[in-house]
Design a protein around this motif. Structure first.
Motif, PDB file in Angstrom:
ATOM      1  N   ASP A   1       4.270  22.574  19.317  1.00  0.00           N
ATOM      2  CA  ASP A   1       4.127  23.462  18.170  1.00  0.00           C
ATOM      3  C   ASP A   1       3.142  24.593  18.458  1.00  0.00           C
ATOM      4  O   ASP A   1       3.268  25.681  17.917  1.00  0.00           O
ATOM      5  CB  ASP A   1       3.634  22.697  16.940  1.00  0.00           C
ATOM      6  N   ALA A   2       2.182  24.334  19.323  1.00  0.00           N
ATOM      7  CA  ALA A   2       1.154  25.338  19.614  1.00  0.00           C
ATOM      8  C   ALA A   2       1.761  26.574  20.264  1.00  0.00           C
ATOM      9  O   ALA A   2       1.262  27.682  20.087  1.00  0.00           O
ATOM     10  CB  ALA A   2       0.079  24.742  20.522  1.00  0.00           C
ATOM     11  N   GLU A   3       2.834  26.416  21.011  1.00  0.00           N
ATOM     12  CA  GLU A   3       3.449  27.544  21.696  1.00  0.00           C
ATOM     13  C   GLU A   3       4.240  28.426  20.751  1.00  0.00           C
ATOM     14  O   GLU A   3       4.712  29.485  21.136  1.00  0.00           O
ATOM     15  CB  GLU A   3       4.320  27.034  22.839  1.00  0.00           C
ATOM     16  N   GLU A   4       4.406  28.008  19.502  1.00  0.00           N
ATOM     17  CA  GLU A   4       5.182  28.776  18.550  1.00  0.00           C
ATOM     18  C   GLU A   4       4.325  29.746  17.739  1.00  0.00           C
ATOM     19  O   GLU A   4       4.799  30.317  16.771  1.00  0.00           O
ATOM     20  CB  GLU A   4       5.922  27.816  17.617  1.00  0.00           C
ATOM     21  N   THR A   5       3.075  29.966  18.125  1.00  0.00           N
ATOM     22  CA  THR A   5       2.201  30.875  17.405  1.00  0.00           C
ATOM     23  C   THR A   5       2.788  32.281  17.444  1.00  0.00           C
ATOM     24  O   THR A   5       3.165  32.783  18.491  1.00  0.00           O
ATOM     25  CB  THR A   5       0.793  30.893  18.034  1.00  0.00           C
ATOM     26  N   ASP A   6       2.870  32.927  16.287  1.00  0.00           N
ATOM     27  CA  ASP A   6       3.422  34.271  16.175  1.00  0.00           C
ATOM     28  C   ASP A   6       2.314  35.284  16.435  1.00  0.00           C
ATOM     29  O   ASP A   6       1.481  35.535  15.565  1.00  0.00           O
ATOM     30  CB  ASP A   6       4.032  34.451  14.781  1.00  0.00           C
ATOM     31  N   LEU A   7       2.318  35.860  17.628  1.00  0.00           N
ATOM     32  CA  LEU A   7       1.267  36.808  17.987  1.00  0.00           C
ATOM     33  C   LEU A   7       1.336  38.086  17.162  1.00  0.00           C
ATOM     34  O   LEU A   7       0.354  38.812  17.060  1.00  0.00           O
ATOM     35  CB  LEU A   7       1.336  37.138  19.479  1.00  0.00           C
TER      36      LEU A   7
ATOM     37  N   LEU B   1      -6.004  39.077  19.579  1.00  0.00           N
ATOM     38  CA  LEU B   1      -5.141  39.095  20.762  1.00  0.00           C
ATOM     39  C   LEU B   1      -5.954  39.191  22.047  1.00  0.00           C
ATOM     40  O   LEU B   1      -5.567  38.625  23.071  1.00  0.00           O
ATOM     41  CB  LEU B   1      -4.143  40.247  20.685  1.00  0.00           C
ATOM     42  N   LYS B   2      -7.077  39.876  21.998  1.00  0.00           N
ATOM     43  CA  LYS B   2      -7.920  40.014  23.191  1.00  0.00           C
ATOM     44  C   LYS B   2      -8.471  38.657  23.647  1.00  0.00           C
ATOM     45  O   LYS B   2      -8.839  38.499  24.805  1.00  0.00           O
ATOM     46  CB  LYS B   2      -9.061  40.994  22.946  1.00  0.00           C
ATOM     47  N   LYS B   3      -8.489  37.693  22.761  1.00  0.00           N
ATOM     48  CA  LYS B   3      -8.991  36.367  23.098  1.00  0.00           C
ATOM     49  C   LYS B   3      -7.888  35.430  23.586  1.00  0.00           C
ATOM     50  O   LYS B   3      -8.162  34.305  23.980  1.00  0.00           O
ATOM     51  CB  LYS B   3      -9.701  35.768  21.887  1.00  0.00           C
ATOM     52  N   ILE B   4      -6.645  35.908  23.572  1.00  0.00           N
ATOM     53  CA  ILE B   4      -5.508  35.120  24.035  1.00  0.00           C
ATOM     54  C   ILE B   4      -5.333  35.364  25.528  1.00  0.00           C
ATOM     55  O   ILE B   4      -5.479  36.484  26.017  1.00  0.00           O
ATOM     56  CB  ILE B   4      -4.208  35.527  23.293  1.00  0.00           C
ATOM     57  N   ASN B   5      -5.010  34.337  26.261  1.00  0.00           N
ATOM     58  CA  ASN B   5      -4.772  34.415  27.694  1.00  0.00           C
ATOM     59  C   ASN B   5      -3.612  35.374  27.987  1.00  0.00           C
ATOM     60  O   ASN B   5      -2.597  35.361  27.293  1.00  0.00           O
ATOM     61  CB  ASN B   5      -4.455  32.991  28.185  1.00  0.00           C
ATOM     62  N   LYS B   6      -3.752  36.207  29.019  1.00  0.00           N
ATOM     63  CA  LYS B   6      -2.719  37.188  29.393  1.00  0.00           C
ATOM     64  C   LYS B   6      -1.362  36.519  29.632  1.00  0.00           C
ATOM     65  O   LYS B   6      -0.323  37.020  29.201  1.00  0.00           O
ATOM     66  CB  LYS B   6      -3.159  37.954  30.641  1.00  0.00           C
TER      67      LYS B   6
ATOM     68  N   ALA C   1       4.221  35.130  28.015  1.00  0.00           N
ATOM     69  CA  ALA C   1       5.178  34.088  27.618  1.00  0.00           C
ATOM     70  C   ALA C   1       5.741  34.383  26.226  1.00  0.00           C
ATOM     71  O   ALA C   1       6.940  34.206  25.984  1.00  0.00           O
ATOM     72  CB  ALA C   1       4.505  32.716  27.640  1.00  0.00           C
ATOM     73  N   PHE C   2       4.903  34.861  25.329  1.00  0.00           N
ATOM     74  CA  PHE C   2       5.353  35.215  23.987  1.00  0.00           C
ATOM     75  C   PHE C   2       6.362  36.358  24.053  1.00  0.00           C
ATOM     76  O   PHE C   2       7.421  36.304  23.418  1.00  0.00           O
ATOM     77  CB  PHE C   2       4.155  35.610  23.112  1.00  0.00           C
ATOM     78  N   LEU C   3       6.044  37.399  24.834  1.00  0.00           N
ATOM     79  CA  LEU C   3       6.956  38.535  24.965  1.00  0.00           C
ATOM     80  C   LEU C   3       8.281  38.101  25.580  1.00  0.00           C
ATOM     81  O   LEU C   3       9.347  38.557  25.159  1.00  0.00           O
ATOM     82  CB  LEU C   3       6.302  39.652  25.783  1.00  0.00           C
ATOM     83  N   ASP C   4       8.214  37.207  26.557  1.00  0.00           N
ATOM     84  CA  ASP C   4       9.437  36.678  27.167  1.00  0.00           C
ATOM     85  C   ASP C   4      10.276  35.941  26.137  1.00  0.00           C
ATOM     86  O   ASP C   4      11.495  36.132  26.065  1.00  0.00           O
ATOM     87  CB  ASP C   4       9.104  35.737  28.342  1.00  0.00           C
ATOM     88  N   THR C   5       9.636  35.114  25.337  1.00  0.00           N
ATOM     89  CA  THR C   5      10.328  34.350  24.299  1.00  0.00           C
ATOM     90  C   THR C   5      10.985  35.285  23.282  1.00  0.00           C
ATOM     91  O   THR C   5      12.083  35.019  22.810  1.00  0.00           O
ATOM     92  CB  THR C   5       9.332  33.416  23.565  1.00  0.00           C
TER      93      THR C   5
END
Length: 93
Positions: free
Chosen positions: A40-46, A54-59, A64-68
């Motif tokens: 479920d953690a990977e489903e976070t809507d950036l 966003l600056k605190k999120i790993n590159k 991966a979000f953009l790919d999804t």
């Protein structure tokens, strides 16, 4: 266990974590009102995050979000460029 902060900032082990940030916590500290765990953690809507969050999120997590989402980006793009894409601030060329 690795979890993602749901919506409100959380202080854990002396650090402050914002919505969408991942944090490693002890199993006993898991609170479903504050965190999302596992797949479920990977489903976070950036798209719902601010630039500062966003600056605190790993590159790699942003990529991966953009790919999804099926969004194309230059594979050599730096983190600020990826954030601009998520925020819709990227220059269209």
């Amino acid at each position: 266990m690795k979890v993602t902060v749901k919506s409100i900032p959380v202080r854990y082990d002396g650090e402050r974590y914002f919505k969408g940030q991942e944090v490693e916590i002890k199993d006993a500290h898991f609170n479903e009102n504050l965190f999302v765990k596992g797949q479920d953690a990977e489903e976070t809507d950036l798209y719902t995050l601010t630039e500062a969050e966003l600056k605190k999120i790993n590159k790699d997590d942003i990529k991966a979000f953009l790919d999804t989402e099926g969004i194309e980006y230059d594979s050599s793009a730096n983190k600020d460029e990826l954030i601009a894409i998520v925020l819709g601030d990227a220059d269209d060329e």
